[in-house]
Structure formats: structure tokens, C-alpha cells
Design a protein around this motif. Structure first.
Motif, mmCIF file in Angstrom:
data_model
loop_
_atom_site.group_PDB
_atom_site.id
_atom_site.type_symbol
_atom_site.label_atom_id
_atom_site.label_comp_id
_atom_site.label_asym_id
_atom_site.label_seq_id
_atom_site.Cartn_x
_atom_site.Cartn_y
_atom_site.Cartn_z
ATOM 1 N N LYS A 105 24.571 -42.918 11.219
ATOM 2 C CA LYS A 105 24.986 -42.570 12.504
ATOM 3 C C LYS A 105 23.627 -41.117 12.782
ATOM 4 O O LYS A 105 22.798 -41.032 13.801
ATOM 5 N N GLY A 115 31.031 -48.987 12.237
ATOM 6 C CA GLY A 115 31.128 -48.599 13.280
ATOM 7 C C GLY A 115 31.117 -48.119 14.300
ATOM 8 O O GLY A 115 30.715 -47.523 15.174
ATOM 9 N N MET A 116 31.298 -46.814 13.711
ATOM 10 C CA MET A 116 31.187 -45.397 13.698
ATOM 11 C C MET A 116 29.351 -44.577 13.795
ATOM 12 O O MET A 116 28.608 -44.449 14.437
ATOM 13 N N CYS A 169 26.955 -46.675 13.404
ATOM 14 C CA CYS A 169 26.020 -48.313 13.757
ATOM 15 C C CYS A 169 26.439 -47.478 15.187
ATOM 16 O O CYS A 169 26.770 -49.109 15.679
ATOM 17 N N PRO A 170 26.588 -47.143 16.246
ATOM 18 C CA PRO A 170 26.923 -47.200 17.741
ATOM 19 C C PRO A 170 25.907 -48.688 18.255
ATOM 20 O O PRO A 170 26.670 -49.136 19.967
ATOM 21 N N LYS A 171 25.200 -48.493 18.201
ATOM 22 C CA LYS A 171 23.671 -49.720 18.837
ATOM 23 C C LYS A 171 24.321 -51.016 18.204
ATOM 24 O O LYS A 171 23.810 -52.384 17.972
ATOM 25 N N THR A 186 20.979 -52.028 14.277
ATOM 26 C CA THR A 186 21.448 -53.428 15.192
ATOM 27 C C THR A 186 21.563 -54.381 14.531
ATOM 28 O O THR A 186 22.760 -54.823 14.586
#
Length: 136
Positions: free
Chosen positions: A84, A110-111, A113-115, A91
Motif C-alpha cells: 500500500k 486486498g488491503m 492494493c486498494p486499486k 491493479t
């Protein structure tokens, strides 16, 4: 083989038809991610497929990076905080054929890589769980 500055400088580099820059570091028996700052954030894609990676961590600041190919390693841990902070534009992550067993690894990814738009987990132990589709 350690991922040294010399290996990074001599690795195959190419531009795809869309203009994305890619560096190929596949099948080099790389055990850990290190020295990627030598790339000077020049690549959209880093291909680390078929190495000996077990942990997705230790990334330097790579704002341009949008795609990681990591298939065929043994990855079973993801440092979401590092991703992050240092790879905010990620992506696409290909983790096919790794050792992802738990939901915590997917949650950390998931935390971190917010995009994230595309994630491949084909061939990982976690996909054998009957509620896998609901979680992802």
C-alpha cells in the motif's frame, strides 16, 4: 540466485503495443525481492514468474508499477502495508500456482492494493475451499 543490481540491469526489457514497459525476471531462482529500486520506477509490469519467492514484501517506492506476474512461486505471505505504501497503483496481481492457503493472505493483499482490479489465484490451496468464490 540473488536479485542483484547487475541482474536487473541485464534483464530483458520491452515495451508492449500499448506503450507499457515491462522487465522480465522469470525463471532466475530468485528467493527474495530486493534491489528493485535500481529500476528507478521505469516499469509498469514486473514479471517474477517461476522463481523461489515465498513472501511478497520488501518493495521500494514504485508508483508506476501496475502489474505483477508472480505465478509459479511458493508465495504464502503478503505484506499489505508495504504494498500500500510503495506500490499504490497496483491493479493486477497474478498469483497462479503459489502456496496461498489462508484468507488472511487474500485480505492483506486486498488491503495493500486498494486499486486492484484483477487477481488470479488459480492453483492455490485456498481455491479448494468451497466458499472461496464468496470470499473473493
Amino acid at each position: 540466485m540473488r536479485l542483484s543490481a547487475n541482474i536487473l540491469q541485464s534483464a530483458e526489457q520491452r515495451t508492449d503495443p500499448l506503450g507499457s514497459r515491462e522487465i522480465l525476471l522469470r525463471s532466475l531462482a530468485i528467493p527474495t525481492i530486493e534491489h528493485l529500486s535500481v529500476t528507478r520506477d521505469q516499469f509498469d509490469t514486473i514479471d517474477l514468474s517461476n522463481n523461489h519467492l515465498t513472501r511478497l514484501e520488501n518493495f521500494p517506492r514504485l508508483e508506476r508499477l501496475s502489474c505483477l506476474y508472480l505465478g509459479g512461486n511458493g508465495i504464502n505471505h503478503v505484506d499489505g502495508k508495504n504494498l500500500k505504501k510503495n506500490c499504490p497503483g497496483l491493479t493486477t496481481v497474478i498469483l497462479s500456482g503459489n502456496g496461498v492457503k489462508g484468507w488472511n493472505v487474500i485480505g492483506d493483499l486486498g488491503m495493500g492494493c486498494p486499486k486492484l482490479d484483477f487477481l488470479s489465484l488459480v492453483g492455490n490451496p485456498v481455491t479448494k475451499n468451497e466458499i472461496f468464490r464468496y470470499f473473493t
